[in-house]
Write a protein that holds these residues in place. Structure first.
Motif, PDB file in Angstrom:
ATOM      1  N   CYS A 188       1.040  -1.375   0.178  1.00  0.00           N
ATOM      2  CA  CYS A 188       0.297  -0.007  -0.267  1.00  0.00           C
ATOM      3  C   CYS A 188       0.774   1.436   0.003  1.00  0.00           C
ATOM      4  O   CYS A 188       1.695   1.689   1.222  1.00  0.00           O
ATOM      5  CB  CYS A 188      -1.151  -0.287   0.633  1.00  0.00           C
ATOM      6  SG  CYS A 188      -2.269   1.494   1.409  1.00  0.00           S
ATOM      7  N   THR A 211       0.213   4.307   0.383  1.00  0.00           N
ATOM      8  CA  THR A 211      -0.310   5.759   1.065  1.00  0.00           C
ATOM      9  C   THR A 211      -0.485   5.197   2.994  1.00  0.00           C
ATOM     10  O   THR A 211      -0.799   6.050   3.726  1.00  0.00           O
ATOM     11  CB  THR A 211      -1.868   5.904   1.533  1.00  0.00           C
ATOM     12  OG1 THR A 211      -2.639   5.008   1.260  1.00  0.00           O
ATOM     13  CG2 THR A 211      -1.625   6.177  -0.474  1.00  0.00           C
ATOM     14  N   SER A 258      -3.724   0.440   4.045  1.00  0.00           N
ATOM     15  CA  SER A 258      -3.484  -0.332   4.588  1.00  0.00           C
ATOM     16  C   SER A 258      -2.705  -0.425   6.056  1.00  0.00           C
ATOM     17  O   SER A 258      -1.496  -0.546   5.810  1.00  0.00           O
ATOM     18  CB  SER A 258      -3.389  -1.465   3.828  1.00  0.00           C
ATOM     19  OG  SER A 258      -4.584  -2.223   2.713  1.00  0.00           O
ATOM     20  N   CYS A 282      -6.708   6.294   1.994  1.00  0.00           N
ATOM     21  CA  CYS A 282      -6.738   5.090   0.426  1.00  0.00           C
ATOM     22  C   CYS A 282      -7.087   5.738  -0.540  1.00  0.00           C
ATOM     23  O   CYS A 282      -8.039   6.442  -1.329  1.00  0.00           O
ATOM     24  CB  CYS A 282      -8.079   3.933   1.275  1.00  0.00           C
ATOM     25  SG  CYS A 282      -7.594   3.347  -0.493  1.00  0.00           S
ATOM     26  N   ILE A 283      -6.112   5.575  -1.486  1.00  0.00           N
ATOM     27  CA  ILE A 283      -6.224   6.406  -2.620  1.00  0.00           C
ATOM     28  C   ILE A 283      -7.216   5.690  -4.202  1.00  0.00           C
ATOM     29  O   ILE A 283      -7.452   5.817  -5.497  1.00  0.00           O
ATOM     30  CB  ILE A 283      -5.379   6.427  -3.339  1.00  0.00           C
ATOM     31  CG1 ILE A 283      -4.339   5.721  -3.556  1.00  0.00           C
ATOM     32  CG2 ILE A 283      -4.467   7.710  -2.830  1.00  0.00           C
ATOM     33  CD1 ILE A 283      -3.190   6.152  -4.648  1.00  0.00           C
ATOM     34  N   GLY A 284      -7.476   3.909  -3.945  1.00  0.00           N
ATOM     35  CA  GLY A 284      -7.953   3.466  -4.580  1.00  0.00           C
ATOM     36  C   GLY A 284      -7.152   2.832  -6.237  1.00  0.00           C
ATOM     37  O   GLY A 284      -7.589   2.380  -6.937  1.00  0.00           O
ATOM     38  N   CYS A 285      -5.850   2.241  -5.139  1.00  0.00           N
ATOM     39  CA  CYS A 285      -5.012   2.166  -5.963  1.00  0.00           C
ATOM     40  C   CYS A 285      -5.117   0.587  -6.466  1.00  0.00           C
ATOM     41  O   CYS A 285      -4.865  -0.063  -7.908  1.00  0.00           O
ATOM     42  CB  CYS A 285      -3.895   2.478  -6.284  1.00  0.00           C
ATOM     43  SG  CYS A 285      -3.011   1.034  -4.681  1.00  0.00           S
ATOM     44  N   LYS A 286      -5.889  -0.121  -5.487  1.00  0.00           N
ATOM     45  CA  LYS A 286      -6.276  -1.037  -5.753  1.00  0.00           C
ATOM     46  C   LYS A 286      -4.808  -2.169  -5.880  1.00  0.00           C
ATOM     47  O   LYS A 286      -4.895  -3.145  -6.125  1.00  0.00           O
ATOM     48  CB  LYS A 286      -7.159  -1.469  -6.966  1.00  0.00           C
ATOM     49  CG  LYS A 286      -7.753  -0.853  -7.350  1.00  0.00           C
ATOM     50  CD  LYS A 286      -8.582  -1.050  -8.595  1.00  0.00           C
ATOM     51  CE  LYS A 286      -7.926   0.393  -9.414  1.00  0.00           C
ATOM     52  NZ  LYS A 286      -8.885   0.071 -10.833  1.00  0.00           N
ATOM     53  N   CYS A 289      -3.576  -3.315  -3.429  1.00  0.00           N
ATOM     54  CA  CYS A 289      -3.723  -4.233  -2.455  1.00  0.00           C
ATOM     55  C   CYS A 289      -4.757  -4.863  -2.871  1.00  0.00           C
ATOM     56  O   CYS A 289      -4.159  -6.836  -2.321  1.00  0.00           O
ATOM     57  CB  CYS A 289      -4.544  -3.514  -0.953  1.00  0.00           C
ATOM     58  SG  CYS A 289      -5.623  -2.119  -1.588  1.00  0.00           S
TER      59      CYS A 289
END
Ligand SMILES: Nc1nc2c(c(=O)[nH]1)N[C@H]1C(S)=C(S)[C@@H](COP(=O)(O)OP(=O)(O)OC[C@H]3O[C@@H](n4cnc5c(=O)[nH]c(N)nc54)[C@H](O)[C@@H]3O)O[C@H]1N2
Ligand SMILES: Nc1nc2c(c(=O)[nH]1)N[C@H]1C(S)=C(S)[C@@H](COP(=O)(O)OP(=O)(O)OC[C@H]3O[C@@H](n4cnc5c(=O)[nH]c(N)nc54)[C@H](O)[C@@H]3O)O[C@H]1N2
Ligand code: SF4
Ligand code: SF4
Ligand code: SF4
Ligand code: SF4
Ligand code: SF4
Ligand SMILES: [Mo]
Lengths: 316, 179, 725
Positions: free
Chosen positions: B70, B72, B75, B91-95, B97
């Motif tokens: 992660c 940022t 997580s 969370c930036i939603g980069c996926k 994880c």
């Protein structure tokens, strides 16, 4: 007979993981491409041959600057929580390649900007004369050009490798779980960057040199691909299955035709004829190389998400 | 230090999905998404079939790749019990994880952040069992602290044969299935 | 390959889905936000088990429903359907106001009307029917405790033609078979002592998929205590996966297996001799009749190896009397159902488990007096459903008997139907007959919570508030321990829905029968009954449940060992049956077999759905939103089918189903296919559920009537697989 069923039905996850669509492959491709460009231009700078190889030294970095911005845009578009993107820069997560990448991308800008300063195009320098005077100062110190070249090479290598590490660090996906992936992406980045140069360079000498270089990179890419698969195939069952996705599974047709044949072998052949003056140089083969590189990213990202530890896919 | 874990008795589990429904209402999991789910694993040829039914969710791995990847630090590993959680507002939603989890346990909440099982930490902190554990009609789920040798989960793992999921992925999952 | 579009597409789909439901998007860990929580006890109504529940309301919105730990039925845990109960309240497709039909019956065209207008219309029609045909010409179909006040209303009006599908389409044959044998039936909740059984035999009872809560919980207990489990089912059910012995029986041959088991027990002297000697009647007769039915005889019928039959019989004998052969519940299968159930009763008797721990206990209840109502008017005409006592052992009203009378006008015409909480289109076999019967009516009223298929055929549709929004009658339960439970509103109905008690009382007043509803509102009624029993209504309201004193439930604890049969004993040989011209000891007849190319259509339960009533509950639909047809892997292979393909099914009468997803599996025999009951809605007003999956009921055009009690056996339909072009 194994019957595996799940009641889970999460978007992007089921029935097949598909968290990354077109944005990430584009981003990885551009990253590799830019990395290749930086290495190439860095090399010629270091050698102090900016005059003969004008395109690779002065035009390509500008292009890279634009491209990397596009790449970051693609990455941004992929984010699901876009308003929080600044969170990337409130921390540095040592174990996260993504975090490395985010900071790396920031560093690229000054690096590329300095190259830009080394020869500011006229239409800009007439508008902002200050840039011109900076440019003068920079060029007056010989060592700076050399250092800029070296920095570019180093940054390029890191960037190119990073695009592979980003995936290979995600151990959950057997296909990506290979250290060779970063070399593959690096070499592919070099080949696509060289292709770009010999496509757009005006000087014939530059074109030919870069085409030769491209042939070398394409050849290396073939070798690295072979290594990549040998690595997977000599590993655990899940890795073997993941390699099979590309070799004779659902992705095989695209892989063999677009990546290997049209993306590497055929252009290699064409360019070989061209550099030996058997045929004239056309943009056809470099375009094929570039598209091949793009498809390589797409296919690796997509098949990688398909590859899975649980091995059998759920029947739903 | 506590080390929270779940022990699920597949011999008793009937795959009724009550754990899934309970999670859905307790945690307001949006329509179309699951924090937990049922896997049926049937082997053999009729009529000689063997079937394991499992209630699955995030394994709150001891070696969580989703936390490592992660960018940022959204997580993270929670102070209490080593529970793996996500700070929604970081969370930036980069996926990354999502892609890093061998169990595909995460998803993107319609609001944009990565979401998954929280071990119902909001309940656990109040001394309650997670919602799924508390509802299970066959009483086949157990939640507790593995660092406490006296806990029921520790004892069950000593007494009964068990397995975890995809141990070869190396994440050291903390959900155990009794067989 | 699909690199690009799928995910954005899904994204949009997912987002809009979430936006339209009430469960989406609450910020979870927003712990700073002060929330106001309120908890109200009630009991569940997603099925008829009536589990005690506690609902939590957060900031005025219904958050969740959990089990009431005080409740002996739920033991603090609801089943998945109960846990998903809030979906009933939030269902966007609910009926919102009373509706009156605009055009012909069955065209779903309506005008919204006021309650006054709707009930006024109904009252006028009912008065006219009474004047023209007599009050008995009104019939009520009603399923569940919510119907109590309507039943009272109809009896006050003068008709006893009141039926539920729970008899002739469900457990009727079982209760008749057991009553003929032990003098008492198994009732609901079943008096089965699963928790204490050392050996549990399940004949089709698919516990774990059938989620009757206490039974599933006790099934879990039994597994934990290493009970030996024997499962008989043509399909490898969840229960089968827990069994030590799985008997993949040929569908319809259970009675043959039961006879063979009893044969082994008798010939090997393995039965409970003391018990049988003490309590049995006609045992010698029984033995003589059972002798020919050896495991070798049963083998070709059942497909179960004689050795396995012997072995399992010995296992049962080893654990007697704590061997429980589960009587099943939905047993209307082949037409021999009452006799098959009787065979199950006899097998249990051979174990000596009636009144014994690990077998069948004697349920107890609290003594709560009823409300003192005026006497009902006397009716000259007997109930319409069973003319000339055609089905001599039917001890409840036969739904299909009322349907038949409506169709034929015999023994007398039926001119009005009130339908409360039963979707007759899915519950009764052969929907054509139901539709034809409805065409003969002068008045057709449906009281429901959603626009189910049956509502589409009504003249007037009345929207009821769901169970979480209303009071109902007390649940004075017969169970292991005595208790009384209260259903009370936990949240307001979202629109103009009304509770059944209000509907019944208001309608009664319009029918000039107001004196039958002397209480002002239901709380007056409830508190009266509770106070009369010397209990506290306030306590009941705050706790949801009042427990009575523990009482004996086994012979060993002092329950008197009497059997209210004619002989006063357990009837191995039934004089009653013999006198009525039936087999006094059950005999097996082979049911018709599927013609070549056909498969027998079987059906059952999904743990996350109740019949046809939960397919518009968005939480439960999120668990499972369409049914699949189970097809044996080899058969599927022969047809070139794999899991996930869609096909249609066509039955022996040419009825073609909707599209249904294939589940190619090793978990079913090759001669039958299986699906979950309740899907495939064709009511257009059920927007979400519309045409998701296939309705088994639509394919059940054939049924065999049980000659003892009039039940409709439904496992007698055959289908072919129609591949999509
Ligand atoms: N083909 C086929 N037929 C079957 C069965 C089968 O498995 N297959 N099963 C049989 C068995 S075992 C049974 S018990 C019966 C069940 O038969 P039913 O009890 O008729 O079951 P449902 O089909 O669920 O229909 C119930 C109706 O009640 C409505 N309802 C639900 N809650 C409320 C409420 O609070 N108030 C009001 N007014 N209405 C409400 C629902 O919306 C639905 O329309 O079916 C029998 N028939
Ligand atoms: N989740 C859930 N639970 C429910 C309900 C619900 O709607 N949903 N409804 C409740 C009600 S009212 C009832 S009546 C019960 C019904 O549930 P049960 O009485 O347990 O079961 P049935 O519906 O009779 O039968 C279904 C099972 O019988 C098997 N079967 C079919 N044909 C044959 C045969 O010829 N021989 C044998 N041995 N097995 C056969 C099927 O494969 C399937 O496993 O469930 C109750 N529990
Ligand atoms: S609630 Fe319990 S029995 Fe039901 S599926 Fe979940 S773990 Fe299994
Ligand atoms: S199961 Fe997946 S999401 Fe959960 S801790 Fe392990 S890796 Fe992370
Ligand atoms: S999606 Fe969120 S939680 Fe997951 S890795 Fe990216 S920032 Fe971290
Ligand atoms: S622990 Fe809580 S969040 Fe996790 S699956 Fe169970 S109910 Fe859902
Ligand atoms: S068994 Fe389930 S659906 Fe039926 S009353 Fe109990 S909780 Fe409700
Ligand atoms: Mo039933």
């Amino acid at each position: 007979m194994i019957e595996l069923t799940t009641t889970r039905h999460n978007e992007l996850i089921d029935p097949i993981v598909h968290v990354w669509g077109w944005e990430i492959p584009i981003y990885l491709f551009i990253g590799g491409w830019v990395a290749g460009m930086m290495i190439l231009s860095g090399y010629f700078f270091m050698k102090g041959r900016g005059k003969e190889y004008h395109c690779v030294c002065y035009r390509i970095p500008l292009l890279a600057l634009g491209l990397i911005t596009l790449g970051m845009l693609a990455l941004f578009l992929d984010l699901e929580h876009k308003f929080y993107v600044w969170r990337l820069y409130t921390t540095f997560a040592v174990k996260s390649p993504m975090s490395w990448g985010a900071w790396l991308l920031l560093l690229l800008y000054p690096t590329l900007f300095i190259i830009f300063l080394l020869q500011v195009p006229d239409w800009i320098s007439t508008r902002w004369p200050i840039l011109h005077s900076w440019s003068q100062k920079l060029r007056s110190v010989k060592a700076i050009t050399k250092i800029v070249g070296m920095v570019n090479i180093v940054m390029g290598i890191i960037l190119g490798t990073y695009t592979g590490i980003l995936l290979s660090a995600l151990g959950a996906r057997p296909l990506w779980n290979s250290a060779i992936l970063c070399i593959l992406f690096l070499v592919s980045g070099l080949s696509t960057a060289a292709a770009m140069v010999h496509m757009i360079a005006k000087e014939r000498a530059e074109r030919e040199l870069l085409a030769r270089a491209d042939n070398l990179f394409l050849f290396m890419e073939l070798l690295v691909l072979a290594l990549f698969f040998i690595g997977l195939l000599s590993s655990t069952n899940v890795q073997i299955q993941s390699a099979m996705l590309l070799l004779n599974g659902p992705y095989a047709a695209v892989f063999w035709v677009f990546v290997v044949l049209l993306g590497i072998v055929v252009p290699l052949f064409i360019q070989n004829l061209a550099v030996n003056h058997k045929i004239i140089h056309t943009p056809v083969s470099p375009i094929m190389v570039i598209i091949g590189g793009l498809i390589l990213r797409f296919i690796i990202v997509s098949a990688g998400q398909f590859s899975h530890y649980a091995n059998a896919h759920f029947i739903r | 230090m506590a080390r929270f874990a779940m022990v699920i008795d597949t011999v008793k589990c009937v795959g009724c999905m009550d754990c899934v429904v309970a999670c859905k209402t307790e945690n307001k999991v949006p329509e179309g998404f699951n924090r937990d789910w049922i896997t049926t694993d049937a082997k053999g040829k009729f009529p000689t079939v063997q079937m394991e039914i499992r209630s699955e969710r995030c394994n709150h791995c001891d070696n969580p790749p989703c936390v490592y990847c992660c960018p940022t630090k959204a997580s993270h590993v929670h102070d209490l019990g080593g529970v793996v959680l996500v700070h929604h507002h970081m969370c930036i939603g980069c996926k990354a994880c999502l892609a890093s989890c061998p169990y595909d346990a995460r998803f993107i909440h319609p609001d944009g952040y990565a979401d998954k099982c929280t071990f119902c930490i909001h309940r656990v902190e109040k001394g309650l069992d997670p919602a799924c554990v508390a509802v299970c009609p066959t009483h086949c789920m157990y939640f507790g602290d593995l660092d406490d040798v006296e806990s029921q989960v520790s004892k069950l793992l000593l007494e009964r044969k068990n397995h975890a999921l995809i141990p070869e992925a190396g994440t050291r999952p903390e959900i155990y299935y009794l067989i | 390959m699909e690199f690009i579009s799928r995910r954005k597409f899904l994204k949009i789909g997912g987002a809009s889905l979430a936006a339209t439901t009430a469960i989406g998007n609450a910020k979870l860990f927003d712990s700073k936000r002060a929330t106001e929580l309120r908890q109200v006890p009630t009991f569940c109504d997603i099925c008829f088990w009536k589990c005690g529940a506690i609902a939590t309301i957060q900031d005025g919105k219904l958050w969740k429903v959990e089990g009431n730990p005080k409740d002996p039925l739920s033991r603090g845990r609801l089943c998945p359907r109960g846990s998903g109960g809030i979906g009933a309240h939030y269902d966007p497709d609910r009926l919102k106001t009373p509706l009156m039909r605009k055009s012909v019956r069955g065209e779903e065209e309506w005008v919204a009307v006021s309650w006054d207008e709707a009930l006024g219309f109904i009252a006028d029609k009912m008065k006219k029917i009474k004047a023209d045909y007599g009050p008995e010409a009104m019939a009520l179909f009603s399923h569940g405790i919510g119907g109590n006040f309507l039943k009272h209303m109809l009896k006050a009006y003068g008709s006893a033609n009141i039926a539920a599908p729970s008899f002739a389409q469900c457990r009727g044959p079982r209760d008749v078979g057991f009553k003929l044998t032990f003098g008492e039936d198994v009732s609901s909740p079943e008096r089965t002592d699963i928790r204490n059984a050392e050996c549990l035999v399940l004949i089709g009872s698919h516990l774990g998929e059938n989620m009757h809560n206490t039974q599933v919980q006790e099934f879990g207990d039994a597994i934990a205590q290493d009970a030996e489990i024997i499962v008989v089912d043509p399909r490898f059910s969840v229960a089968a996966s827990k069994a030590k012995y799985y008997l993949p029986i040929k569908p319809g041959a259970d009675l043959a297996l039961l006879l063979a088991w009893m044969n082994v027990l008798v010939t090997e002297n393995l039965y409970n001799q003391d018990y049988v000697t003490k309590y049995g009647f006609g045992f010698d007769h029984f033995v003589n009749e059972i002798l020919p039915f050896t495991p070798e005889w049963a083998y070709p019928e059942t497909g179960i190896e004689p050795d396995l039959i012997r072995q399992t019989a010995r296992v049962m004998a080893r654990h007697k009397p704590a061997t429980l052969i589960h009587p099943g519940r939905h047993v209307t299968w082949y037409g021999d159902d009452a006799q098959r159930s009787r065979a199950i009763a006899l097998l249990n008797a051979l174990m000596g488990n009636w009144g014994v721990k690990g077998g069948f206990y004697y349920p107890v209840s609290m003594d709560i007096p009823g409300y003192p109502y005026p006497e009902y008017p006397h009716s000259e005409r007997p109930k319409v459903d069973n003319p000339d006592n055609k089905y001599p052992f039917a001890h409840e009203t036969i739904t299909n008997g009322i349907r038949e009378a409506t169709l034929t006008g015999n023994p007398y015409p039926i001119k009005g139907w009130l339908v409360y909480a039963t979707n007759l289109m899915h519950a009764l076999p052969n929907e054509k007959e139901t539709i034809q019967a409805i065409q003969n009516l002068d008045l057709m009223v449906v009281i429901d919570v959603i626009p189910a298929e049956i509502a589409g055929w009504a003249d007037v549709v009345l929207p009821e508030s769901v169970y979480l929004e209303r009071y109902d009658d007390l649940n004075v339960e017969w169970f292991r321990e005595p208790f009384t439970a209260l259903r009370q509103p936990v949240i307001d109905p979202p629109h103009d829905q009304k509770p059944n008690w209000w509907i019944a009382k208001t309608l009664a007043e319009k029918l000039d029968l107001g004196h039958y509803f002397p209480w002002k509102d239901i709380e007056e009624y409830l508190s009266y009954r509770i106070n009369q029993a010397g209990l506290s209504y306030e306590q009941l309201k705050s706790e949801g449940i009042l427990l009575g004193e523990k009482q004996p439930i086994y012979f060993s604890e002092g329950v008197p060992d009497v059997f209210p049969t004619p002989s006063g004993k357990i009837e191995f040989y039934s004089l009653q049956l013999a006198q009525a011209g039936f087999d006094a000891v059950p005999k097996y007849t082979k049911p018709p077999q599927p013609p070549p190319g056909y498969f027998r259509l079987l059906y059952g339960r999904s743990p996350v759905h109740s019949f046809s009533r939960t397919q518009s509950n968005r939480i439960l639909m999120d668990m499972m939103d369409e049914n699949e047809v189970w097809i044996n892997q080899d058969v599927a292979g022969r047809y070139g089918l794999k899991s996930g393909d869609y096909i249609r099914l066509k039955n022996q009468d040419g009825v073609v189903s909707n599209r249904i997803k294939v589940k190619a599996t090793e978990r079913i025999r090759t001669d039958c296919v299986y699906m979950i009951h309740g899907f495939g809605h064709n009511s257009r007003m059920l927007k979400f559920a519309y045409e998701k999956g296939v309705s088994d009921a639509q394919l059940i055009t054939q049924y065999t009537v049980d000659p003892l009690m009039g039940g409709t056996a439904m496992n007698v339909n055959f289908v072919t697989l129609e591949l999509e072009a």
